[in-house]
Scaffold this active site. Structure first.
Site, PDB file in Angstrom:
ATOM      1  CB  THR A 192      28.424  34.869 -56.055  1.00  0.00           C
ATOM      2  OG1 THR A 192      27.638  35.557 -57.160  1.00  0.00           O
ATOM      3  CG2 THR A 192      27.905  33.547 -56.000  1.00  0.00           C
ATOM      4  CG  PHE A 194      30.788  30.359 -54.352  1.00  0.00           C
ATOM      5  CD1 PHE A 194      30.757  29.513 -55.454  1.00  0.00           C
ATOM      6  CD2 PHE A 194      31.273  31.771 -54.343  1.00  0.00           C
ATOM      7  CE1 PHE A 194      30.944  29.958 -56.862  1.00  0.00           C
ATOM      8  CE2 PHE A 194      31.267  32.122 -55.852  1.00  0.00           C
ATOM      9  CZ  PHE A 194      31.003  31.251 -56.814  1.00  0.00           C
TER      10      PHE A 194
END
Length: 296
Positions: A192, A194
């Site tokens: 992921t 960010f």
């Protein structure tokens, strides 16, 4: 705070109190303590004070209102694509992207046990999407909840052994649950990305390499996108991300979110952005920041 399940409220209260004493060090994130966003904050900000918020809007508001120096928000996942609503929230927030962070993602199935009795797994839709093949193979029905670690707290509160949570492994200990399955992911590359949001943009100082993120709306004419992006090709600017989205239900005016390698201070990037402005209704740079991971 009342939106969090009761097992999480004490931890949320303690972290909120600590952040309130030194707001400049506070880093707002969406989710309960133990969420992936919490882990990302701890990795990226060794001296930061994590501030849990129930929603993305709450985390953004914490920065806008001065209760946090910045926020860390997930924007995309290598398996499940972009995080819902983020492309709308970022431009509307008035905040600037000042950095990025990449977090490898692994989940654990946690609950009251035994695993044979689990019929549903509660988690954030992103987590459920990242593990959908695993869940299907186990015959477990996905159950959406606003947060991964918050789902663990809710499972602990509900006390139903048929409902487990899919959350980062550390959440099991935080909320007194048994680990029923470990190292869960549909692919090894589950990652992921960010972004860090602050009230003021950072100056692109040093030699980089940098990323620049911007949004724009094309004119409703033939070949509008082709014309808008031509300057990046002719100036040799690497565009690593381009996503479309529509607002207002018009199905006519399309907006785009884009990442490019470089800074507007670079001559080639500056020329490309000027050409983009000429062929679009509007364009807004959301931030220029140092790369956390080199793009090819």
């Amino acid at each position: 705070m009342e939106n969090f399940a009761s097992p999480a409220r004490k931890l949320v209260a303690e972290m909120t109190e600590a952040a309130a004493k030194t707001p400049v060090r506070a880093v707002a994130f969406q989710g309960a303590p133990g969420a992936n966003s919490h882990i990302a904050v701890r990795e990226a900000f060794a001296e930061g004070l994590p501030l849990p918020c129930f929603s993305f809007e709450d985390a953004i508001d914490a920065v806008k209102e001065g209760r946090a120096g910045c926020a860390m928000i997930p924007i995309e996942n290598s398996l499940h694509g972009r995080v819902a609503d983020i492309h709308f929230l970022l431009p509307e927030s008035g905040l600037s992207i000042t950095g990025e962070h990449f977090l490898p993602i692994r989940y654990a199935l946690m609950g009251l046990g035994p695993v044979e009795g689990v019929r549903q797994a509660m988690s954030h839709p992103q987590a459920l999407g990242q593990c959908r093949h695993w869940l299907k193979a186990q015959g477990i029905q996905p159950l959406a909840y606003p947060d991964t670690a918050g789902a663990a707290a809710m499972v602990a509160e509900a006390g139903d052994p048929a409902v487990a949570a899919l959350a980062p492994p550390g959440a099991a200990e935080l909320y007194g649950l048994q680990t029923l399955g470990a190292d869960i992911a549909d692919a090894e590359h589950n990652m992921t990305r960010f972004v860090i949001l602050a009230r003021k943009p950072l100056a692109a100082e040093g030699n980089g390499p940098f990323m620049t993120t911007f949004v724009f709306e094309v004119k409703n004419v033939p070949a509008a996108l082709y014309k808008a992006l031509g300057g990046f090709a002719t100036n040799g600017v690497n565009m690593t991300k381009l996503e479309s989205y529509q607002r207002g239900g018009s199905f006519a005016a399309t907006e785009f979110y884009a990442d490019i390698v470089g800074s507007p201070d670079d001559a080639a990037v500056g020329r490309a952005l000027e050409e983009l402005k000429f062929h679009t209704k509007w364009m807004r740079v959301l931030g220029t920041y140092a790369q956390a991971r080199e793009r090819a």
